[in-house]
Design a protein around this motif. Structure first.
Motif, PDB file in Angstrom:
ATOM      1  N   ASP A  86      59.975  84.012 -12.542  1.00 41.10           N
ATOM      2  CA  ASP A  86      61.189  84.838 -12.461  1.00 41.10           C
ATOM      3  C   ASP A  86      61.172  85.750 -11.247  1.00 41.10           C
ATOM      4  N   PHE A  87      59.972  86.107 -10.803  1.00 37.29           N
ATOM      5  CA  PHE A  87      59.876  87.092  -9.728  1.00 37.29           C
ATOM      6  C   PHE A  87      59.425  86.467  -8.414  1.00 37.29           C
ATOM      7  N   SER A  88      59.695  85.163  -8.227  1.00 33.49           N
ATOM      8  CA  SER A  88      59.115  84.492  -7.068  1.00 33.49           C
ATOM      9  C   SER A  88      59.671  85.004  -5.738  1.00 33.49           C
ATOM     10  N   TYR A  89      60.880  85.555  -5.745  1.00 35.90           N
ATOM     11  CA  TYR A  89      61.398  86.130  -4.508  1.00 35.90           C
ATOM     12  C   TYR A  89      60.535  87.326  -4.094  1.00 35.90           C
ATOM     13  N   GLU A  90      60.128  88.121  -5.068  1.00 39.28           N
ATOM     14  CA  GLU A  90      59.282  89.265  -4.758  1.00 39.28           C
ATOM     15  C   GLU A  90      57.914  88.824  -4.254  1.00 39.28           C
ATOM     16  N   VAL A  91      57.390  87.745  -4.849  1.00 34.23           N
ATOM     17  CA  VAL A  91      56.109  87.212  -4.369  1.00 34.23           C
ATOM     18  C   VAL A  91      56.276  86.826  -2.908  1.00 34.23           C
ATOM     19  N   SER A  92      57.353  86.126  -2.630  1.00 36.97           N
ATOM     20  CA  SER A  92      57.573  85.631  -1.293  1.00 36.97           C
ATOM     21  C   SER A  92      57.697  86.775  -0.279  1.00 36.97           C
ATOM     22  N   ARG A  93      58.371  87.870  -0.663  1.00 36.89           N
ATOM     23  CA  ARG A  93      58.510  89.020   0.244  1.00 36.89           C
ATOM     24  C   ARG A  93      57.186  89.729   0.469  1.00 36.89           C
ATOM     25  N   SER A  94      56.376  89.801  -0.585  1.00 34.27           N
ATOM     26  CA  SER A  94      55.107  90.492  -0.383  1.00 34.27           C
ATOM     27  C   SER A  94      54.202  89.642   0.489  1.00 34.27           C
ATOM     28  N   LEU A  95      54.341  88.336   0.410  1.00 32.27           N
ATOM     29  CA  LEU A  95      53.516  87.476   1.250  1.00 32.27           C
ATOM     30  C   LEU A  95      53.943  87.569   2.715  1.00 32.27           C
ATOM     31  N   ALA A  96      55.217  87.884   2.938  1.00 30.39           N
ATOM     32  CA  ALA A  96      55.668  88.047   4.317  1.00 30.39           C
ATOM     33  C   ALA A  96      55.094  89.328   4.922  1.00 30.39           C
ATOM     34  N   LEU A 121      54.233  78.979  -1.197  1.00 33.35           N
ATOM     35  CA  LEU A 121      54.835  80.181  -0.604  1.00 33.35           C
ATOM     36  C   LEU A 121      53.938  80.759   0.486  1.00 33.35           C
ATOM     37  N   ALA A 122      52.626  80.733   0.228  1.00 34.64           N
ATOM     38  CA  ALA A 122      51.680  81.291   1.205  1.00 34.64           C
ATOM     39  C   ALA A 122      51.688  80.461   2.488  1.00 34.64           C
ATOM     40  N   ILE A 123      51.763  79.139   2.326  1.00 39.05           N
ATOM     41  CA  ILE A 123      51.790  78.272   3.508  1.00 39.05           C
ATOM     42  C   ILE A 123      53.082  78.500   4.296  1.00 39.05           C
ATOM     43  N   GLU A 124      54.197  78.634   3.567  1.00 40.08           N
ATOM     44  CA  GLU A 124      55.476  78.914   4.236  1.00 40.08           C
ATOM     45  C   GLU A 124      55.404  80.180   5.067  1.00 40.08           C
ATOM     46  N   ASN A 125      54.622  81.138   4.596  1.00 45.77           N
ATOM     47  CA  ASN A 125      54.507  82.403   5.315  1.00 45.77           C
ATOM     48  C   ASN A 125      53.346  82.401   6.309  1.00 45.77           C
ATOM     49  N   ASP A 126      52.778  81.205   6.600  1.00 49.86           N
ATOM     50  CA  ASP A 126      51.701  81.066   7.592  1.00 49.86           C
ATOM     51  C   ASP A 126      50.463  81.876   7.270  1.00 49.86           C
ATOM     52  N   LEU A 127      50.104  81.977   6.026  1.00 51.23           N
ATOM     53  CA  LEU A 127      48.971  82.826   5.668  1.00 51.23           C
ATOM     54  C   LEU A 127      47.654  82.071   5.695  1.00 51.23           C
ATOM     55  N   GLU A 128      46.599  82.794   5.977  1.00 53.47           N
ATOM     56  CA  GLU A 128      45.260  82.266   5.821  1.00 53.47           C
ATOM     57  C   GLU A 128      44.943  82.375   4.319  1.00 53.47           C
ATOM     58  N   ILE A 129      44.543  81.254   3.714  1.00 56.18           N
ATOM     59  CA  ILE A 129      44.285  81.284   2.269  1.00 56.18           C
ATOM     60  C   ILE A 129      42.809  81.040   2.020  1.00 56.18           C
ATOM     61  N   PHE A 130      42.185  81.892   1.224  1.00 57.90           N
ATOM     62  CA  PHE A 130      40.882  81.446   0.749  1.00 57.90           C
ATOM     63  C   PHE A 130      40.744  81.612  -0.740  1.00 57.90           C
ATOM     64  N   THR A 131      39.969  80.685  -1.301  1.00 59.66           N
ATOM     65  CA  THR A 131      39.970  80.542  -2.740  1.00 59.66           C
ATOM     66  C   THR A 131      38.858  81.303  -3.408  1.00 59.66           C
ATOM     67  N   VAL A 132      39.186  81.924  -4.508  1.00 64.12           N
ATOM     68  CA  VAL A 132      38.228  82.629  -5.322  1.00 64.12           C
ATOM     69  C   VAL A 132      38.271  81.981  -6.693  1.00 64.12           C
ATOM     70  N   LEU A 133      37.158  81.375  -7.090  1.00 65.29           N
ATOM     71  CA  LEU A 133      37.099  80.760  -8.412  1.00 65.29           C
ATOM     72  C   LEU A 133      36.598  81.821  -9.374  1.00 65.29           C
ATOM     73  N   ASN A 134      37.452  82.217 -10.300  1.00 66.16           N
ATOM     74  CA  ASN A 134      37.139  83.353 -11.174  1.00 66.16           C
ATOM     75  C   ASN A 134      36.691  82.880 -12.560  1.00 66.16           C
ATOM     76  N   LYS A 135      36.146  83.803 -13.315  1.00 65.63           N
ATOM     77  CA  LYS A 135      35.724  83.587 -14.713  1.00 65.63           C
ATOM     78  C   LYS A 135      34.590  82.572 -14.829  1.00 65.63           C
ATOM     79  N   ILE A 136      33.710  82.533 -13.824  1.00 65.59           N
ATOM     80  CA  ILE A 136      32.603  81.570 -13.924  1.00 65.59           C
ATOM     81  C   ILE A 136      31.600  81.977 -15.001  1.00 65.59           C
ATOM     82  N   ASP A 137      31.780  83.199 -15.551  1.00 69.82           N
ATOM     83  CA  ASP A 137      30.911  83.618 -16.665  1.00 69.82           C
ATOM     84  C   ASP A 137      31.260  82.914 -17.973  1.00 69.82           C
TER      85      ASP A 137
END
Ligand code: GTP
Length: 599
Positions: A86-96, A121-137
């Motif tokens: 529902d809030f994907s426009y806001e996600v997109s603006r924060s990524l910009a 969305l991150a790729i559209e905004n030309d962002l460097e992405i790196f992955t964090v795999l969480n909850k490995i506990d």
């Protein structure tokens, strides 16, 4: 200010994969917050009560952290984003507003629909992405499998992923090092004309509108005369600062590359919309705004009426107050002979709708009756003119054609659930466009379907047929003419306007039957027989009835105990308050919510 010492980044993730928990740990590790504040288990970025209770981030927040790395001091600006579609426009603006994103994936859940949507969305905004795999506990974490998915489904190198447990605080130092090493620093110069991207705002009762900005050029200080580029409205800057995470004034202001907040006496957040560009008014102003601003349009509508008709004024002031803080909430006065005065409201999606209704009921202490959610139909009139209507009861009887909004839906799922999920979607008028097996345990389906089928409980049905092994995401596509008809409902010969719906002509009988059956179940017995009918164009397509029943509450008290008799009658009267009168029939207020659930 040395731009090479600044990093602006966001955290993106599917809902519940641990974004807020990681954000808290980053603040704790950089001593931005006192560790003790985190010990009661509450998250700091999600400061609205409702966010805490629902465990979701409704409005994003930004926070500045100071981080020492190899004897260098870095300024890290973290912008939190909401995870829901529902809030994907806001996600997109924060990524910009940032140069990089941490992609958080729950090691026990793997890649989900919104993981993919957020990466897009991150790729559209030309962002460097790196992955964090969480909850490995978690004992059921499947690290290797998820790393494989990362490679096959998203196309990111699993060797670059950082393994952490945000909850246990394990691996947080690696994440911070990754931010410094892998995310590019901002560029731009404070000598350029001011260009400030508005990526969020909120309304504070004491301070007025607080706007979050990312400077892409120039500088911003107290006393500056500014202009909002889309509306040309002008303001004088009263305060500039950052969140650490509390509001901290910065007398020297902020300059290109930095993130911060501005207060300038705007009256409501809609005055300075998210996605807009702020520049200096007059001399030294930018000629062109930053790209990407769009006006958000509500997609889901419903009528909201106070249960107690006397509460209309209270509802009005409450909706106005909410609107101060929620520019995407749309409303206008609505009145119905059966429900009285209320509002027709527009929302970004179902979740947004639920949140607004819950806030009205809880924060403003209102009891509300909400009609079945609807979409905006385009009605082609007999003379060829087109009217957009979001309230089915207003659709005229004679018309040429009804067009409805369609969406594209992507579903990520385990291949074993494919059959059940395809069946579910087909029953909702969806067309399967594409099937792809991504890796052993992951497949993706894409569909095209009417939006109205998505907003009537599809999400919950998907969860139940897939036993939680599927997630979905959707985007608006276009309007299409469909063989649709308006169906009216009458209860004891009285038409109940708020129950009117738009249904496919070929399915009118089945849906009418289901609706009448459900109503017959929900409406209590009266002293007379009540017929419930579904009509299309004046013709009955389905019906049901409620048998009469004489409920004499006082018959239990033989003897002449008057006070006891009175008590019982009072109790019955109270029960009636939860009812609404349609003609001669009392209909329980929650009928509309119950009806919304059937399909
Ligand atoms: P939204 O804001 O709704 O998008 O959720 P989120 O992604 O911010 O998730 P959040 O941080 O609220 O975490 C969701 C749940 O996962 C919470 O119950 C956390 O306690 C739990 N959680 C987060 N990180 C870990 C972890 O490393 N291990 C375990 N076992 N649980 C975690």
């Amino acid at each position: 200010l040395d731009l090479s010492k600044i990093r602006n980044f966001s955290i993106i993730a599917h809902v519940d994969h641990g974004k807020s928990t990681l954000a808290d740990q980053l603040m704790r590790f950089t001593n931005t917050v006192d560790a003790r504040r985190l010990e009661d288990g509450q998250q700091i970025l999600d400061d609205m009560d409702l966010e805490r209770e629902r465990g979701i981030t409704i409005k994003m927040r930004s926070v500045r952290m100071n981080y020492m790395n190899r004897n260098e001091n870095y300024q890290l600006n973290l912008i939190d984003t909401p995870g829901h579609v529902d809030f994907s426009y806001e996600v997109s603006r924060s990524l910009a507003a940032v140069e990089g994103a941490l992609l958080v994936i729950d090691a026990s859940q793997g890649v989900q629909a919104q993981t993919v949507a957020n990466v897009d969305l991150a790729i559209e905004n030309d962002l460097e992405i790196f992955t964090v795999l969480n909850k490995i506990d978690l004992p059921h974490a499947e690290t290797d499998k998820v790393l494989k998915e990362l490679e096959v489904v998203i196309g990111l190198d699993p060797k670059d992923a950082i393994l952490i447990s945000a909850k246990k605080g394990f691996g947080i130092d690696k994440v911070l090092e990754g931010v410094v090493d892998r995310i590019p620093h901002p560029t731009g110069s404070s000598r350029e004309p001011l260009k400030a991207l508005v990526f969020d705002s909120y309304y504070d009762v004491y301070k007025g509108v607080v706007v979050f900005v990312r400077l892409k050029g120039g500088r911003l200080r107290k006393g500056d005369k500014i202009q909002v580029m889309s509306s040309k409205s002008k303001y004088t800057v009263e305060e500039v600062g950052t969140f650490t995470p509390n509001m901290t004034k910065l007398d020297k202001g902020i300059s290109s590359g930095e993130v911060g907040y501005v207060m300038c006496g705007a009256k409501q957040i809609g005055d300075i919309p998210v996605g807009d560009t702020i520049t200096l008014s007059g001399e030294g102003g930018a000629a062109e705004p930053l790209p990407g601003y769009k006006k958000v349009k509500p997609m889901v509508f419903c009528g909201i009426f106070p249960i107690d008709g006397d509460d209309f004024k209270k509802l009005q002031t409450s909706v106005e107050k909410l609107k101060l803080n929620d520019a995407s909430l749309d409303y206008q006065v609505d009145s119905s002979s059966a429900l009285g005065m209320g509002f027709r409201c527009g929302f970004l999606g179902l979740l947004h709708m639920d949140i607004v209704i819950e806030r009205l009921e809880r924060e403003y202490d209102l009891s509300l009756l909400c009609t079945t959610p609807s979409v905006t139909y385009r009605v082609v009139q007999l003379d060829g003119s087109i009217e957009e209507l979001s309230n089915p009861s207003l659709i005229p009887k004679d018309l040429r054609e009804i067009q409805e909004p369609f969406v594209k839906v992507q579903v990520m799922l385990s291949p074993s659930k494919m059959g059940a999920v395809i069946d579910l979607f087909r029953s909702r008028r969806a067309t399967l466009l594409n099937t792809s097996h991504l890796s052993g345990e992951r497949a993706q389906l894409s569909f095209e379907m009417p939006l109205v089928e998505v907003i009537t409980d599809l999400h919950d049905s998907l969860k139940s047929v897939s036993r939680g092994y599927a997630s979905m995401d959707y985007q608006m596509s276009d309007y299409r003419p469909q063989a649709l008809v308006k169906m009216n409902i009458t209860v004891a010969e009285t038409e109940v306007g708020p129950l009117s719906t738009v249904v496919p002509r070929s399915d009118a009988h089945r849906r009418g039957k289901e609706l009448c059956g459900k109503l017959a179940e929900l409406i209590p017995r009266h002293q007379f027989k009540i017929s419930v009918q579904a009509k299309v164009g004046g013709k009955v397509v389905a019906s049901d009835h409620i048998n009469p029943f004489r409920k004499d509450v006082t018959s239990k008290c033989y003897g002449g105990d008057v006070t006891r008799k009175k008590k019982l009658l009072d109790k019955q009267k109270k029960g009636k308050k939860r009812m609404r009168q349609f003609g001669r029939v009392d209909v329980p207020n929650d009928v509309f919510r119950q009806i919304a659930k059937i399909k």
